[in-house]
Scaffold this active site. Structure first.
Site, PDB file in Angstrom:
ATOM      1  N   THR A   1       0.950  -1.074  -0.042  1.00 16.15           N
ATOM      2  CA  THR A   1      -0.140   0.093   0.046  1.00 16.15           C
ATOM      3  C   THR A   1       0.946   1.148   0.103  1.00 16.15           C
ATOM      4  OG1 THR A   1      -1.672  -1.106   1.153  1.00 16.15           O
ATOM      5  CG2 THR A   1      -1.863   1.112   1.570  1.00 16.15           C
TER       6      THR A   1
ATOM      7  N   GLU B   1      -3.627  -3.410  -3.193  1.00 17.64           N
ATOM      8  CA  GLU B   1      -3.502  -4.580  -2.281  1.00 17.64           C
ATOM      9  C   GLU B   1      -2.090  -5.122  -2.417  1.00 17.64           C
ATOM     10  OE1 GLU B   1      -4.538  -7.491   0.436  1.00 17.64           O
ATOM     11  OE2 GLU B   1      -4.696  -5.347   0.137  1.00 17.64           O
TER      12      GLU B   1
ATOM     13  N   GLU C   1      -8.180  -6.361  -4.144  1.00 16.98           N
ATOM     14  CA  GLU C   1      -8.686  -6.011  -2.813  1.00 16.98           C
ATOM     15  C   GLU C   1      -9.707  -7.303  -2.332  1.00 16.98           C
ATOM     16  OE1 GLU C   1      -7.171  -3.937  -0.937  1.00 16.98           O
ATOM     17  OE2 GLU C   1      -6.366  -2.710  -2.284  1.00 16.98           O
TER      18      GLU C   1
ATOM     19  N   ASP D   1      -8.957  -9.619   0.376  1.00 21.89           N
ATOM     20  CA  ASP D   1      -8.825  -9.277   1.725  1.00 21.89           C
ATOM     21  C   ASP D   1     -10.112  -9.797   2.500  1.00 21.89           C
ATOM     22  OD1 ASP D   1      -6.698  -7.918   1.956  1.00 21.89           O
ATOM     23  OD2 ASP D   1      -7.361  -5.772   1.966  1.00 21.89           O
TER      24      ASP D   1
ATOM     25  N   SER E   1     -10.192  -3.821   5.850  1.00 19.90           N
ATOM     26  CA  SER E   1      -8.871  -3.284   5.721  1.00 19.90           C
ATOM     27  C   SER E   1      -8.055  -3.032   6.943  1.00 19.90           C
ATOM     28  CB  SER E   1      -8.894  -2.049   4.695  1.00 19.90           C
ATOM     29  OG  SER E   1      -7.509  -1.319   4.635  1.00 19.90           O
TER      30      SER E   1
ATOM     31  N   GLY F   1       1.594  -1.886   4.684  1.00 21.94           N
ATOM     32  CA  GLY F   1       2.045  -3.072   5.424  1.00 21.94           C
ATOM     33  C   GLY F   1       1.075  -4.004   5.529  1.00 21.94           C
ATOM     34  N   GLY F   2      -0.057  -3.969   4.934  1.00 21.97           N
ATOM     35  CA  GLY F   2      -0.902  -4.960   5.096  1.00 21.97           C
ATOM     36  C   GLY F   2      -1.427  -4.752   6.369  1.00 21.97           C
TER      37      GLY F   2
END
Length: 602
Positions: A412, A432, A451, A454, A478, A499-500
């Site tokens: 991201t 993503e 995305e 997720d 998210s 960084g997720g």
């Protein structure tokens, strides 16, 4: 130190005014041209910008210099990142926009998260009842949600901006047309995705010139994206959601343009033009907690960032982290993160479709009922069972569950902008995974997101409801955590990172390092990182485990995994008591970030 910083800032200002000059110089000198200089810290007046990329930061500074405000500049930076950081964010994805209005003192947010097709249901990522392999789901039409970033641009500018979309897109148009210098980080990301990029002719043509990742020092141009931006500027973002661009997006998703000779299996998706036509970014109330007398605002669900960062801060509020030793500080930070993730995974999803107890998750009563689990002399067993924010209290006894760890892509990008009037924007954008779905929309120059991966493919905790299963027009959960901190109603900090799911822990670590441990913002960002997300092992950077405190942490039961390298690529702003701004970014991660101010101090 002040003199050194002043010299660095003067150099930064010298290089950021003419974006076209930077691009054309790189083209003229080819691979032999020296890289433009990034600086991780700048201090001054007139507005400030920080991001991961020099050209993008320059775009924001250019808009501020021309009289634009923080919103105008934030859209310019985000559009430029779509050129230079196309594997992390762009108009094929979405994001979350957090805004402080200096005139009213109000913090507002826009949820520009992507949405699933109206036809999606819980079986989206199942094949004959079994989960589709994750990598196969990523590189597919199934993973693509309706992009939210163009509509977020429009709604932010309509609500808070002073410039038209075509004006703020000008720096990004020029950057896409003239090109940007390829650095080692960009080449490495391209090489990591070379096999799947090669499977799509439009992606290969753009990012694999001559069939290979571009050379460091070469210039990468994207004339298709320049034309797409110009179309949006001339015709508005309805051109993206209703006209030919929308049809091209849908065609790419429904009939993925795969090279006929490719062995890659790419499944079709069911995104339709009606999904794009009906998309809106949603203005939501921000999350809010009080911490050390400060007001901390973040992004409410569909993001879990604001609730989880807020809950963890509420748990840490009970300990004066400025007075404990470093090992205890890190222990409590990791344990609060662990507990927060247990509750995040159980309760947070799209509030339009599931009942998210946001108020309860952010209550001090619930935080106290969870903080009492944290012991000073031992770690909690994992995975910790979730608490119930609807009925906090009861016996303070830790329980475990058999919950699986949800998956979330690690890439991201984040930006921060402040203007001369005091407006501030904290804005995180994404597609993503690195490279998203891998599919460039032919003729349009942008990658589509993945995305929807997720979502939980199946329930993560057997026997319990999962708020993050796919559904029609649903936003996947998210971890993006654009955050603003106010002191007495005035802006103090803006922080965010990619960084997720490590975004949450990174933002929490930066905030506590700055607010509790007293580190300068640029040093708080540079600190070695660890990320505990309710798992048996804590992901950590090698520099973190090299700290002397690690021995004590391991004695308490912490187990560290350093196999995945760097965590995040944060950036931030801080307003000093005298009114100057500190713009701060990474010193080394991802090749370093870029900070700049309009009028440098010193």
């Amino acid at each position: 130190m002040g003199c050194v910083v002043g010299k660095r800032i003067r150099f930064a200002v010298a290089v950021f005014a003419p974006i076209a000059l930077i691009a054309s110089t790189a083209h003229a000198a080819g691979a032999e041209s020296p890289p433009p200089k990034k600086v991780p810290e700048a201090i001054g007046l007139g507005g400030a910008v920080s991001s991961v990329d020099l050209d993008a930061t320059n775009a924001g500074i250019e808009v501020l210099r021309r009289g634009g405000n923080a919103t105008d500049a934030a859209v310019a930076v985000a559009a430029a990142l779509g050129v230079t950081e196309p594997y992390s964010g762009g108009i094929g994805g979405g994001g979350y926009f957090v805004h402080y209005d200096a005139q009213t003192g109000e913090v507002s947010t826009l949820d520009g998260r992507e949405t699933a097709p109206a036809s999606a249901d819980r079986s989206l990522f199942l094949d004959n009842g079994a989960e589709i392999p994750f990598d196969e789901a990523v590189t597919s039409g199934l993973s693509v949600g309706t992009p939210g970033l163009p509509r977020t641009f429009e709604q932010a500018l309509d609500r808070w901006g002073t410039r038209e979309l075509d004006t703020v897109l000008e720096p990004a148009v020029e950057l896409a047309r003239e090109g940007f210098r390829v650095d080692e980080h960009f080449r490495e990301q391209t090489a990591q995705n070379e096999e799947r990029f090669a499977a799509f002719p439009a992606t290969r043509e753009l990012f694999l010139p001559g069939g290979q990742p571009p050379e460091v020092g070469s210039t990468l141009r994207n004339p298709d994206l320049a034309e797409t931006y110009e179309t949006l500027g001339d015709n508005g973002v309805d051109a993206f959601y209703q006209d030919e661009i929308a049809r091209d997006v849908v065609e790419t998703v429904q009939n993925p343009p795969v090279e006929p000779e490719s062995d890659l299996r790419v499944r079709s998706g069911d995104l339709r033009t009606e999904d794009l036509e009906s998309y809106e970014a949603i203005e939501r109330e921000p999350t809010h907690v009080r911490y050390r007398g400060l007001d901390v605002y973040g992004m409410a669900p569909s993001s879990s960032g604001g609730t989880t960062v807020g809950q963890a801060l509420n748990m840490l509020e009970n300990t004066d982290l400025s007075q404990v030793d470093s090992a205890e500080y890190l222990h409590r930070f990791l344990e609060a993160s662990k507990v927060g993730f247990a509750d995040r995974n159980r309760w947070v999803g799209d509030p339009e479709q599931v009942d998210v107890p946001t108020e309860g998750l952010l209550s001090q009563e619930f935080a106290d009922s969870r903080e009492c689990l944290i012991k000073p002399d031992a770690t909690l067993p994992t995975p910790v069972a979730a608490g119930d924010p609807r009925a906090p209290g009861g016996e303070c006894e830790p329980e475990t569950s058999d919950a699986r760890t949800p998956r979330e892509g690690p890439h991201t990008t984040h930006l921060n902008v402040a203007d001369a009037t005091g407006d501030v924007v904290s804005f995180t954008i994404t597609i993503e995974q690195t490279g998203g779905s891998g599919m460039v929309v032919p003729g349009r120059g942008f990658l589509l997101n993945n995305e929807l991966t997720d979502f939980s493919f199946t329930p993560t905790t057997p026997g319990e409801p999962d708020p993050n299963l796919p559904g029609p027009s649903k936003r996947p959960r998210s971890s993006m955590s654009p955050t603003l901190v106010l002191d007495g109603g005035e802006p103090m900090l803006s922080v965010g990172t990619p960084g997720g799911s490590t975004i949450i822990t990174t933002v929490l670590q930066v905030l506590t390092a700055r607010l509790d441990r007293g580190l300068p913002l640029v040093d708080a960002i540079a600190e070695p990182r660890a990320s505990q997300r309710n798992t048996a092992q804590t992901r950590a950077e090698p520099e973190f485990t090299a700290r002397p405190e690690t021995v004590r942490l391991q004695e308490l039961g912490h187990v560290f995994d350093t196999g995945d390298g760097e965590i995040g690529n944060a950036s931030g702003l801080e307003r000093l008591p005298d009114g100057r701004w500190v713009a701060a970014a990474e010193t080394t991660r991802g090749g370093g970030g870029s900070a700049a101010v309009v009028i440098p101090a010193g």
